[in-house]
Write a protein that holds these residues in place. Structure first.
Motif, PDB file in Angstrom:
ATOM      1  N   GLU A  30       0.877  -1.169   0.000  1.00 35.43           N
ATOM      2  CA  GLU A  30       0.000   0.000   0.000  1.00 35.43           C
ATOM      3  C   GLU A  30       0.914   1.218   0.000  1.00 35.43           C
ATOM      4  N   PRO A  31       1.187   1.783  -1.174  1.00 37.57           N
ATOM      5  CA  PRO A  31       2.178   2.866  -1.250  1.00 37.57           C
ATOM      6  C   PRO A  31       1.887   4.049  -0.338  1.00 37.57           C
ATOM      7  N   VAL A  32       0.631   4.276  -0.010  1.00 36.95           N
ATOM      8  CA  VAL A  32       0.305   5.405   0.859  1.00 36.95           C
ATOM      9  C   VAL A  32       1.010   5.271   2.204  1.00 36.95           C
ATOM     10  N   VAL A  33       1.157   4.036   2.682  1.00 39.50           N
ATOM     11  CA  VAL A  33       1.809   3.826   3.980  1.00 39.50           C
ATOM     12  C   VAL A  33       3.166   3.145   3.853  1.00 39.50           C
ATOM     13  N   ASP A  34       3.420   2.454   2.741  1.00 33.65           N
ATOM     14  CA  ASP A  34       4.673   1.714   2.595  1.00 33.65           C
ATOM     15  C   ASP A  34       5.814   2.561   2.041  1.00 33.65           C
ATOM     16  N   VAL A  35       5.526   3.784   1.660  1.00 31.36           N
ATOM     17  CA  VAL A  35       6.566   4.736   1.260  1.00 31.36           C
ATOM     18  C   VAL A  35       6.561   5.868   2.282  1.00 31.36           C
ATOM     19  N   ASP A  36       7.730   6.213   2.775  1.00 33.83           N
ATOM     20  CA  ASP A  36       7.829   7.295   3.757  1.00 33.83           C
ATOM     21  C   ASP A  36       7.822   8.629   3.013  1.00 33.83           C
ATOM     22  N   TRP A  37       6.627   9.147   2.789  1.00 31.70           N
ATOM     23  CA  TRP A  37       6.491  10.381   2.024  1.00 31.70           C
ATOM     24  C   TRP A  37       6.953  11.608   2.812  1.00 31.70           C
ATOM     25  N   ASP A  38       7.077  11.477   4.120  1.00 29.85           N
ATOM     26  CA  ASP A  38       7.474  12.625   4.942  1.00 29.85           C
ATOM     27  C   ASP A  38       8.988  12.780   5.051  1.00 29.85           C
ATOM     28  N   ALA A  39       9.730  11.743   4.681  1.00 33.74           N
ATOM     29  CA  ALA A  39      11.189  11.823   4.781  1.00 33.74           C
ATOM     30  C   ALA A  39      11.721  12.848   3.775  1.00 33.74           C
ATOM     31  N   PRO A  40      12.680  13.661   4.179  1.00 32.25           N
ATOM     32  CA  PRO A  40      13.219  14.663   3.243  1.00 32.25           C
ATOM     33  C   PRO A  40      14.021  13.997   2.132  1.00 32.25           C
ATOM     34  N   LEU A  41      14.091  14.655   0.995  1.00 32.74           N
ATOM     35  CA  LEU A  41      14.928  14.164  -0.091  1.00 32.74           C
ATOM     36  C   LEU A  41      16.391  14.250   0.315  1.00 32.74           C
ATOM     37  N   ALA A  42      17.167  13.275  -0.122  1.00 31.74           N
ATOM     38  CA  ALA A  42      18.591  13.269   0.206  1.00 31.74           C
ATOM     39  C   ALA A  42      19.318  14.309  -0.647  1.00 31.74           C
ATOM     40  N   PRO A  43      20.149  15.132  -0.030  1.00 31.04           N
ATOM     41  CA  PRO A  43      20.886  16.128  -0.817  1.00 31.04           C
ATOM     42  C   PRO A  43      21.926  15.463  -1.715  1.00 31.04           C
ATOM     43  N   ASP A  44      22.095  16.015  -2.882  1.00 38.83           N
ATOM     44  CA  ASP A  44      23.152  15.601  -3.805  1.00 38.83           C
ATOM     45  C   ASP A  44      22.994  14.172  -4.313  1.00 38.83           C
ATOM     46  N   LYS A  45      21.764  13.650  -4.336  1.00 35.54           N
ATOM     47  CA  LYS A  45      21.530  12.330  -4.919  1.00 35.54           C
ATOM     48  C   LYS A  45      20.648  12.447  -6.152  1.00 35.54           C
ATOM     49  N   PHE A  46      20.801  11.473  -7.041  1.00 34.13           N
ATOM     50  CA  PHE A  46      20.098  11.492  -8.320  1.00 34.13           C
ATOM     51  C   PHE A  46      18.706  10.861  -8.193  1.00 34.13           C
ATOM     52  N   PHE A  47      17.875  11.166  -9.181  1.00 33.24           N
ATOM     53  CA  PHE A  47      16.532  10.604  -9.243  1.00 33.24           C
ATOM     54  C   PHE A  47      16.470   9.424 -10.217  1.00 33.24           C
ATOM     55  N   LEU A  48      17.466   9.311 -11.060  1.00 31.84           N
ATOM     56  CA  LEU A  48      17.749   8.126 -11.862  1.00 31.84           C
ATOM     57  C   LEU A  48      19.257   7.927 -11.796  1.00 31.84           C
ATOM     58  N   PRO A  49      19.750   6.697 -11.865  1.00 36.49           N
ATOM     59  CA  PRO A  49      21.203   6.511 -11.859  1.00 36.49           C
ATOM     60  C   PRO A  49      21.845   7.315 -12.991  1.00 36.49           C
ATOM     61  N   PRO A  50      22.955   7.981 -12.731  1.00 38.36           N
ATOM     62  CA  PRO A  50      23.566   8.814 -13.776  1.00 38.36           C
ATOM     63  C   PRO A  50      23.724   8.102 -15.112  1.00 38.36           C
ATOM     64  N   LYS A  51      24.149   6.839 -15.078  1.00 32.55           N
ATOM     65  CA  LYS A  51      24.391   6.131 -16.333  1.00 32.55           C
ATOM     66  C   LYS A  51      23.108   5.723 -17.041  1.00 32.55           C
ATOM     67  N   SER A  52      21.960   5.941 -16.391  1.00 29.02           N
ATOM     68  CA  SER A  52      20.679   5.674 -17.038  1.00 29.02           C
ATOM     69  C   SER A  52      20.052   6.934 -17.614  1.00 29.02           C
ATOM     70  N   VAL A  53      20.608   8.090 -17.304  1.00 24.38           N
ATOM     71  CA  VAL A  53      20.098   9.345 -17.853  1.00 24.38           C
ATOM     72  C   VAL A  53      20.453   9.396 -19.338  1.00 24.38           C
ATOM     73  N   SER A  54      19.534   9.869 -20.147  1.00 20.26           N
ATOM     74  CA  SER A  54      19.656   9.724 -21.603  1.00 20.26           C
ATOM     75  C   SER A  54      20.873  10.414 -22.203  1.00 20.26           C
ATOM     76  N   LEU A  55      21.380  11.465 -21.565  1.00 25.22           N
ATOM     77  CA  LEU A  55      22.520  12.197 -22.125  1.00 25.22           C
ATOM     78  C   LEU A  55      23.861  11.719 -21.586  1.00 25.22           C
ATOM     79  N   TYR A  56      23.848  10.737 -20.702  1.00 21.77           N
ATOM     80  CA  TYR A  56      25.103  10.264 -20.113  1.00 21.77           C
ATOM     81  C   TYR A  56      26.082   9.822 -21.211  1.00 21.77           C
ATOM     82  N   GLY A  57      27.345  10.196 -21.025  1.00 21.81           N
ATOM     83  CA  GLY A  57      28.376   9.772 -21.969  1.00 21.81           C
ATOM     84  C   GLY A  57      28.485  10.620 -23.215  1.00 21.81           C
ATOM     85  N   THR A  58      27.754  11.734 -23.259  1.00 17.18           N
ATOM     86  CA  THR A  58      27.814  12.628 -24.419  1.00 17.18           C
ATOM     87  C   THR A  58      28.571  13.906 -24.042  1.00 17.18           C
TER      88      THR A  58
END
Length: 405
Positions: A30-58
């Motif tokens: 149940e994502p409403v309770v199984d994800v901690d929506w109140d936790a702050p976002l981690a500073p300096d972390k990606f939302f997709l792995p860098p090597k999965s971002v479409s422009l990586y390596g260009t």
């Protein structure tokens, strides 16, 4: 739904659906309770792995600051979740229409309804995630919304299951390779793990439906489905290189899209995500020449045929299976256990990823302290215990040199 078909000892559609229903009861979220929506976002972390971002390596990626790269990963994450919402909307509409012609007492009907419930919760989860990361949903244009509303009318029989696989399995395959990346936001890792766990059953259901339908399809219908699925390559190329995500990240949308579409690394990432589905479609005779040309043209299939077996992306020998004794250290306490582990070199990040199951008596609260050390024949490796299975065993994953190397 499809009629029950029994062939060569395989379970019927009803037996298979019953098994999936039992699995849904044992493991669901149940994502409403199984994800901690109140936790702050981690500073300096990606939302997709860098090597999965479409422009990586260009060169364009190389010229970006880390902050710009993180922002691009955020916009691509939002773009992907937005597309996921629209696709799951289409799938639910198609399943609901299909149920109008189905037996309401059949287990396959019951599992289809269960899947619709899962997909509804996923749409809520994706919407909450977009809000959580401070994103703005990518909304379809008017003509795209018209197509979205028309597509469920065309998804019947094998085409429904193949469309479901095209929409689900590419994302699933990529997420499995992404979700343990240490550079990822924790909330993104959690969302991916929930989605992968439940989508695994949906993919099994769709694969079973497609396989059983193919056996009874007329030749002309089979050729139609086998070649029409190639349109998925055009859709995903548009999705993964949506100019809007680049503009929102402060880039020239058209130029960034051009760079991404010509990036060899991005082509490799796409091919990695499509490989399991490509093997399955080939195996059941639903990879026609036109579809193959379209998937190749959009770089989801390599230009040269793969030499890998059709049933998997890597053989067991390539993935180094180990089944035997080990010592698991949790905190300061050692536990003698049996493990079954397998691993592979991941092309996306260039690291060795291994995973498997732990069998034996270990503390009930081990998931509260998931970091552990696993030792096999004197070789130790850092590991993370991920979950307790319905059978009472524990899942374990690691990145880097495995203990069984």
């Amino acid at each position: 739904m499809t009629a029950s078909v029994k062939a060569s000892g395989a379970p019927t559609r009803e037996e298979f659906s019953e098994r999936l229903l039992r699995g849904s009861v044992k493991k669901y979220y149940e994502p409403v309770v199984d994800v901690d929506w109140d936790a702050p976002l981690a500073p300096d972390k990606f939302f997709l792995p860098p090597k999965s971002v479409s422009l990586y390596g260009t060169p364009l990626w190389d010229a970006m600051t880390r902050e710009q790269r993180i922002e691009l990963s955020r916009q691509e994450f939002v773009n992907t979740l937005s597309a996921g919402i629209w696709f799951e909307n289409i799938l639910n509409q198609a399943l609901l229409r299909d149920l109008m012609h189905a037996d309401p007492t059949a287990r396959s009907t019951h599992y289809a309804l269960t899947e619709m419930g899962d997909e509804t919760r996923h749409m809520v989860m994706f919407g909450r995630a977009i809000e959580k990361v401070g994103g703005k949903p990518m909304r379809p244009k008017r003509y795209q919304r018209m197509i979205i509303n028309l597509l469920p009318l065309t998804f019947r029989g094998a085409l429904l299951w193949v469309a479901a696989l095209v929409g689900e399995e590419i994302f699933d395959s990529l997420q499995r390779n992404m979700m343990d990346d240490p550079d990822l936001q924790p909330v993104v890792q959690r969302i991916m793990r929930i989605h992968v766990t439940e989508e695994a059953r949906h993919i099994q259901f769709a694969r079973d439906g497609a396989r059983k339908r193919v056996a009874e399809m007329p030749w002309l219908s089979r050729m139609w489905v086998a070649n029409l699925n190639g349109v998925g390559g055009l859709f995903f190329r548009h999705l993964f290189t949506n100019a809007a995500q680049y503009r929102r990240a402060g880039l020239d949308g058209k130029e960034a899209r051009r760079v991404a579409r010509t990036s060899p690394h991005h082509h490799d990432v796409q091919a990695l995500g499509f490989a399991p589905l490509a093997a399955f479609l080939t195996d059941i005779g639903l990879m026609g020449p036109i579809a193959r040309r379209l998937w190749t043209r959009t770089h989801f299939l390599p230009a040269t045929p793969s030499t890998r077996p059709a049933d998997d992306v890597a053989t067991a020998e390539e993935r180094e299976l180990y089944d035997g004794p080990a010592v698991l250290r949790v905190g300061d306490v050692d536990h003698t256990v049996r493990v079954r582990l397998i691993g592979h070199l991941e092309p996306i990040d260039g690291q060795y990823h291994w995973q498997g199951a732990i069998f034996g008596e270990i503390p009930d609260d081990v998931l509260k302290r998931p970091l552990a050390t696993l030792t096999v024949d004197g070789r130790a490796a850092q590991a993370r215990i991920t979950e307790r299975t319905p059978q009472g065993n524990y899942g374990v994953v690691g990145v880097g040199t495995p203990p069984f190397a």
